[in-house]
Design an enzyme around this catalytic site. Structure first.
Site, PDB file in Angstrom:
ATOM      1  N   HIS A  24       0.851  -1.198   0.000  1.00  0.00           N
ATOM      2  CA  HIS A  24       0.000   0.000   0.000  1.00  0.00           C
ATOM      3  C   HIS A  24       0.881   1.241   0.000  1.00  0.00           C
ATOM      4  CE1 HIS A  24      -3.986   1.944   0.817  1.00  0.00           C
ATOM      5  NE2 HIS A  24      -3.155   2.951   1.032  1.00  0.00           N
ATOM      6  N   HIS A  26       1.619   5.112  -2.576  1.00  0.00           N
ATOM      7  CA  HIS A  26       1.035   5.998  -3.582  1.00  0.00           C
ATOM      8  C   HIS A  26       2.124   6.728  -4.362  1.00  0.00           C
ATOM      9  CE1 HIS A  26      -2.735   5.556  -1.335  1.00  0.00           C
ATOM     10  NE2 HIS A  26      -2.086   5.932  -0.249  1.00  0.00           N
ATOM     11  N   ASP A 239       2.037   2.944   3.299  1.00  0.00           N
ATOM     12  CA  ASP A 239       1.131   4.070   3.069  1.00  0.00           C
ATOM     13  C   ASP A 239       1.897   5.331   2.671  1.00  0.00           C
ATOM     14  OD1 ASP A 239      -1.338   5.325   2.759  1.00  0.00           O
ATOM     15  OD2 ASP A 239      -1.424   6.007   4.832  1.00  0.00           O
ATOM     16  N   ASN A 244      -2.472  13.386   4.201  1.00  0.00           N
ATOM     17  CA  ASN A 244      -3.315  13.962   5.254  1.00  0.00           C
ATOM     18  C   ASN A 244      -2.848  13.625   6.665  1.00  0.00           C
ATOM     19  OD1 ASN A 244      -5.441  15.287   3.641  1.00  0.00           O
ATOM     20  ND2 ASN A 244      -5.889  13.205   2.991  1.00  0.00           N
TER      21      ASN A 244
END
Length: 284
Positions: A24, A26, A239, A244
């Site tokens: 996971h 990005h 992640d 955020n």
């Protein structure tokens, strides 16, 4: 050139096994090439594929699953560009809607996409109509893809009937983002464990930095319980780059949690290598 230096000077102490997968993470932008969605709820700092590759080289991770984030919406071009840059090591999870052409789904499959993601976090705009999720699932089931759900706390229980009805593999992000104050006996976490009785349902032992403050060890009881419940259906991820999240995170510290979650070498092998290879179709 994007900054390819390590994100912090800490290199960690745990050495992951070969072909370990960050399941996971990005890529963001660069925005001048891959613009962010007009409907986004946040605008991240650019973190293109070169920065992600440098992080994985630093941590010793040989594979990765690139997950489309809401700031790019259903424009998957940045993620697909990264997949095509290293098709042996990368797989992807896309965001689609009713307007996504079937031809685009076929192109994404060829590039290495193996799942679709839906975000149900209220702060990020909340979830789509469940009819949209069902239609999308029906469209990708024949490709052998799965559905990834980003839920938070009580959303796990609220979505449980819909999850069970999807008739395909479902992956729950970030340990369901349950409230750590409720402990492992909390309603949402007990429901997550109950869902794992279904052999189609997987969960990511990621997101400790979203649950508890550093050094993140307060998240260990949750991760250990999930691993015990479904040792062959747990995944791990950084992640990166932690969208955020207000407090900077050193991914090496998150990786150092792995031997605390899974003290036995065979469980670490499943968590970091075997399970991701099974779900995402990595070669040997």
């Amino acid at each position: 050139m994007p900054d390819q230096q390590p994100v912090s000077p800490h290199w960690g102490v745990f050495v992951p096994p070969g072909l370990s997968c960050d399941a996971h993470c990005h890529v963001f932008g660069p925005g001048d090439r891959f613009p962010y969605a007009e409907s986004r709820r946040y605008t991240p700092e650019d973190k293109p594929k070169e920065v992600l590759a440098a992080l994985h080289a630093r941590l010793g991770l040989g594979r990765a699953v690139l997950v489309q984030a809401s700031c790019h919406g259903t424009d998957n071009r940045a993620m697909l560009d990264a997949l095509r840059s290293d098709p042996t090591r990368y797989r992807g999870v896309a965001m689609i809607d009713d307007e996504t052409p079937d031809a685009t789904l076929a192109e994404m499959h060829e590039a290495g996409v193996r799942g679709i993601r839906f975000n149900f976090i209220k702060a990020l705009g909340g979830g789509p109509d469940l009819a949209v999720v069902r239609r999308a699932a029906d469209r990708v089931r024949g490709l052998g893809w799965h559905v990834v759900l980003h839920l938070q706390g009580d959303g796990v229980a609220e979505m449980a009937p819909a999850i069970r009805a999807l008739r395909m593999p479902v992956v729950i992000d970030h340990m369901g983002r349950v409230d750590p104050e409720q402990g492992v006996e909390g309603r949402a976490f007990r429901m997550l464990l109950a869902l794992l009785e279904d052999e189609r349902i997987w969960v990511k032992l990621s997101g400790a930095e979203r649950m508890v403050p550093a050094p993140f060890t307060a998240a260990l009881p949750f991760a250990r319980a999930l691993l015990r419940a479904a040792p062959d259906r747990v995944l791990w991820g950084t992640d990166f780059p932690h969208p955020n999240l207000a407090v900077p995170v050193d991914e090496a510290e998150l990786l150092d949690l792995v031997p605390l979650i899974a003290p036995r070498p065979e469980d670490r092998q499943r968590l970091l290598v075997t399970n991701a290879a099974t779900l995402y179709g990595f070669g040997d």
